[in-house]
Write a protein that holds these residues in place. Structure first.
Motif, PDB file in Angstrom:
ATOM      1  N   ARG A 109      41.883  55.781  88.985  1.00 43.08           N
ATOM      2  CA  ARG A 109      40.898  56.839  89.207  1.00 43.08           C
ATOM      3  C   ARG A 109      39.529  56.250  89.531  1.00 43.08           C
ATOM      4  O   ARG A 109      38.721  56.876  90.226  1.00 43.08           O
ATOM      5  N   TRP A 110      39.260  55.009  89.060  1.00 36.81           N
ATOM      6  CA  TRP A 110      37.978  54.380  89.397  1.00 36.81           C
ATOM      7  C   TRP A 110      37.929  54.028  90.874  1.00 36.81           C
ATOM      8  O   TRP A 110      36.871  54.072  91.501  1.00 36.81           O
ATOM      9  N   ARG A 111      39.085  53.658  91.448  1.00 29.60           N
ATOM     10  CA  ARG A 111      39.122  53.420  92.896  1.00 29.60           C
ATOM     11  C   ARG A 111      38.752  54.702  93.643  1.00 29.60           C
ATOM     12  O   ARG A 111      37.993  54.678  94.615  1.00 29.60           O
ATOM     13  N   ILE A 112      39.306  55.827  93.155  1.00 29.45           N
ATOM     14  CA  ILE A 112      39.040  57.112  93.818  1.00 29.45           C
ATOM     15  C   ILE A 112      37.559  57.464  93.702  1.00 29.45           C
ATOM     16  O   ILE A 112      36.910  57.876  94.684  1.00 29.45           O
ATOM     17  N   GLU A 113      36.980  57.289  92.505  1.00 34.96           N
ATOM     18  CA  GLU A 113      35.563  57.604  92.331  1.00 34.96           C
ATOM     19  C   GLU A 113      34.694  56.719  93.211  1.00 34.96           C
ATOM     20  O   GLU A 113      33.706  57.177  93.779  1.00 34.96           O
ATOM     21  N   ASN A 114      35.054  55.445  93.337  1.00 32.45           N
ATOM     22  CA  ASN A 114      34.266  54.549  94.178  1.00 32.45           C
ATOM     23  C   ASN A 114      34.368  54.930  95.648  1.00 32.45           C
ATOM     24  O   ASN A 114      33.399  54.774  96.408  1.00 32.45           O
ATOM     25  N   VAL A 115      35.548  55.402  96.066  1.00 31.85           N
ATOM     26  CA  VAL A 115      35.698  55.855  97.457  1.00 31.85           C
ATOM     27  C   VAL A 115      34.700  56.970  97.751  1.00 31.85           C
ATOM     28  O   VAL A 115      33.978  56.945  98.755  1.00 31.85           O
ATOM     29  N   PHE A 116      34.633  57.970  96.852  1.00 33.77           N
ATOM     30  CA  PHE A 116      33.702  59.079  97.079  1.00 33.77           C
ATOM     31  C   PHE A 116      32.251  58.607  96.987  1.00 33.77           C
ATOM     32  O   PHE A 116      31.398  59.037  97.760  1.00 33.77           O
ATOM     33  N   LYS A 117      31.980  57.699  96.045  1.00 26.81           N
ATOM     34  CA  LYS A 117      30.607  57.220  95.864  1.00 26.81           C
ATOM     35  C   LYS A 117      30.092  56.532  97.119  1.00 26.81           C
ATOM     36  O   LYS A 117      29.004  56.859  97.630  1.00 26.81           O
ATOM     37  N   TYR A 118      30.881  55.575  97.641  1.00 26.34           N
ATOM     38  CA  TYR A 118      30.402  54.802  98.774  1.00 26.34           C
ATOM     39  C   TYR A 118      30.584  55.534 100.096  1.00 26.34           C
ATOM     40  O   TYR A 118      29.825  55.302 101.041  1.00 26.34           O
ATOM     41  N   ALA A 119      31.565  56.427 100.165  1.00 25.71           N
ATOM     42  CA  ALA A 119      31.697  57.239 101.381  1.00 25.71           C
ATOM     43  C   ALA A 119      30.506  58.180 101.512  1.00 25.71           C
ATOM     44  O   ALA A 119      30.027  58.440 102.620  1.00 25.71           O
ATOM     45  N   ALA A 120      30.006  58.690 100.370  1.00 20.62           N
ATOM     46  CA  ALA A 120      28.812  59.530 100.420  1.00 20.62           C
ATOM     47  C   ALA A 120      27.584  58.709 100.786  1.00 20.62           C
ATOM     48  O   ALA A 120      26.731  59.141 101.570  1.00 20.62           O
ATOM     49  N   ASN A 123      28.590  57.152 104.637  1.00 23.01           N
ATOM     50  CA  ASN A 123      29.095  58.035 105.687  1.00 23.01           C
ATOM     51  C   ASN A 123      28.615  59.478 105.549  1.00 23.01           C
ATOM     52  O   ASN A 123      28.954  60.328 106.370  1.00 23.01           O
ATOM     53  N   GLY A 124      27.862  59.784 104.497  1.00 25.61           N
ATOM     54  CA  GLY A 124      27.271  61.113 104.363  1.00 25.61           C
ATOM     55  C   GLY A 124      28.276  62.234 104.210  1.00 25.61           C
ATOM     56  O   GLY A 124      28.059  63.333 104.736  1.00 25.61           O
ATOM     57  N   ILE A 125      29.392  61.988 103.489  1.00 27.30           N
ATOM     58  CA  ILE A 125      30.407  63.041 103.387  1.00 27.30           C
ATOM     59  C   ILE A 125      29.921  64.233 102.562  1.00 27.30           C
ATOM     60  O   ILE A 125      30.521  65.308 102.603  1.00 27.30           O
ATOM     61  N   ASP A 126      28.820  64.057 101.827  1.00 29.89           N
ATOM     62  CA  ASP A 126      28.286  65.164 101.031  1.00 29.89           C
ATOM     63  C   ASP A 126      27.066  65.812 101.685  1.00 29.89           C
ATOM     64  O   ASP A 126      26.401  66.638 101.059  1.00 29.89           O
ATOM     65  N   ALA A 127      26.765  65.434 102.930  1.00 31.66           N
ATOM     66  CA  ALA A 127      25.594  65.990 103.599  1.00 31.66           C
ATOM     67  C   ALA A 127      25.819  67.444 103.960  1.00 31.66           C
ATOM     68  O   ALA A 127      26.941  67.862 104.265  1.00 31.66           O
ATOM     69  N   ILE A 128      24.742  68.217 103.924  1.00 31.64           N
ATOM     70  CA  ILE A 128      24.830  69.630 104.312  1.00 31.64           C
ATOM     71  C   ILE A 128      24.950  69.702 105.828  1.00 31.64           C
ATOM     72  O   ILE A 128      24.135  69.147 106.566  1.00 31.64           O
ATOM     73  N   ALA A 129      25.961  70.427 106.304  1.00 34.91           N
ATOM     74  CA  ALA A 129      26.189  70.508 107.743  1.00 34.91           C
ATOM     75  C   ALA A 129      25.170  71.428 108.410  1.00 34.91           C
ATOM     76  O   ALA A 129      24.722  71.185 109.522  1.00 34.91           O
ATOM     77  N   HIS A 130      24.783  72.519 107.741  1.00 37.11           N
ATOM     78  CA  HIS A 130      23.761  73.417 108.281  1.00 37.11           C
ATOM     79  C   HIS A 130      23.182  74.222 107.125  1.00 37.11           C
ATOM     80  O   HIS A 130      23.714  74.226 106.015  1.00 37.11           O
ATOM     81  N   TYR A 131      22.108  74.940 107.398  1.00 38.60           N
ATOM     82  CA  TYR A 131      21.397  75.664 106.348  1.00 38.60           C
ATOM     83  C   TYR A 131      21.557  77.176 106.471  1.00 38.60           C
ATOM     84  O   TYR A 131      20.838  77.926 105.813  1.00 38.60           O
TER      85      TYR A 131
END
Length: 220
Positions: A109-120, A123-131
């Motif tokens: 599960r730490w691998r999974i958390e790190n994937v989301f951490k560094y992808a964000a 790569n901005g996977i948590d960026a807002i697409a529009h307002y």
């Protein structure tokens, strides 16, 4: 995922509650988590268990028990031993997978958390697409402040009535006053009791039709 795709949901200790396990069970989803709190007693003997991960064999020493979880039922308990002593325990509903595989998957599960951490981060996977947004009615039922205010008025009227009744009783039973004083004071005190009794009745009547909750939209 489709009806035939097996799902194993991993919980951190902070989210591992019997109610969550029961919800998973009802949905046909297996779960795995670390045991919270102190290590529980084991009844099964510790045995070596192996698993192949990333092409490499992994061996761990585990005791594989079945335990009762209050609010859920029977679950599988895996106790990991290192240097002959238990170091951590895993709870799961999965009875088919090998114990070593379950322990490795939970550690992953730490691998999974790190994937989301560094992808964000990269790569901005948590960026807002529009307002753009829409305003919609808020139909949640929330406490009605008018009801609360009416209850406060009723409580105040009841307190005033209690004081008036005590004053009347004290005037009638006070041994330090003269007969003239006892004949003069009670009529006024009695009228005060009658007036405050009417005020309590009016406050109670005003409270009755006020709903306890209202849609939030109506209040905002």
């Amino acid at each position: 995922m489709g009806p035939d795709a097996p799902i194993l949901l991993g919980f951190d200790r902070g989210g591992s509650y019997p109610s969550a396990f029961a919800a998973c069970q009802a949905a046909g989803v297996d779960w795995v988590t670390y045991r919270r709190g102190k290590l529980a007693a084991t009844t099964a003997p510790a045995r070596e268990c192996s698993y192949v991960r990333d092409g490499q064999p992994i061996s761990v020493t585990l005791a594989d028990d079945t335990v009762e979880i209050p609010g859920y039922g029977h679950a599988r308990q895996l106790t990991l031993f290192e240097h002959g002593a238990p170091v951590l325990q895993v709870l799961t509903s999965d009875t088919k997978a090998t114990g070593a595989a379950l322990v490795c998957w939970l550690r992953a599960r730490w691998r999974i958390e790190n994937v989301f951490k560094y992808a964000a981060a990269h790569n901005g996977i948590d960026a807002i697409a529009h307002y753009a947004m829409d305003i919609v009615p808020d139909d949640r039922m929330v406490p009605n402040p008018a009801r609360r205010a009416a209850r406060d008025e009723l409580a105040a009227a009841q307190a005033t009535l209690a004081t008036a009744e005590r004053n009347l009783a004290k005037a009638l039973t006070d041994t330090t006053t003269t007969h003239t004083q006892k004949n003069t004071a009670p009529p006024g005190l009695q009228r005060n009791v009658e007036q405050t009794t009417a005020a309590v009745a009016a406050a109670r009547q005003a409270l009755a039709p006020i709903p306890a909750t209202r849609p939030a939209t109506e209040l905002d």
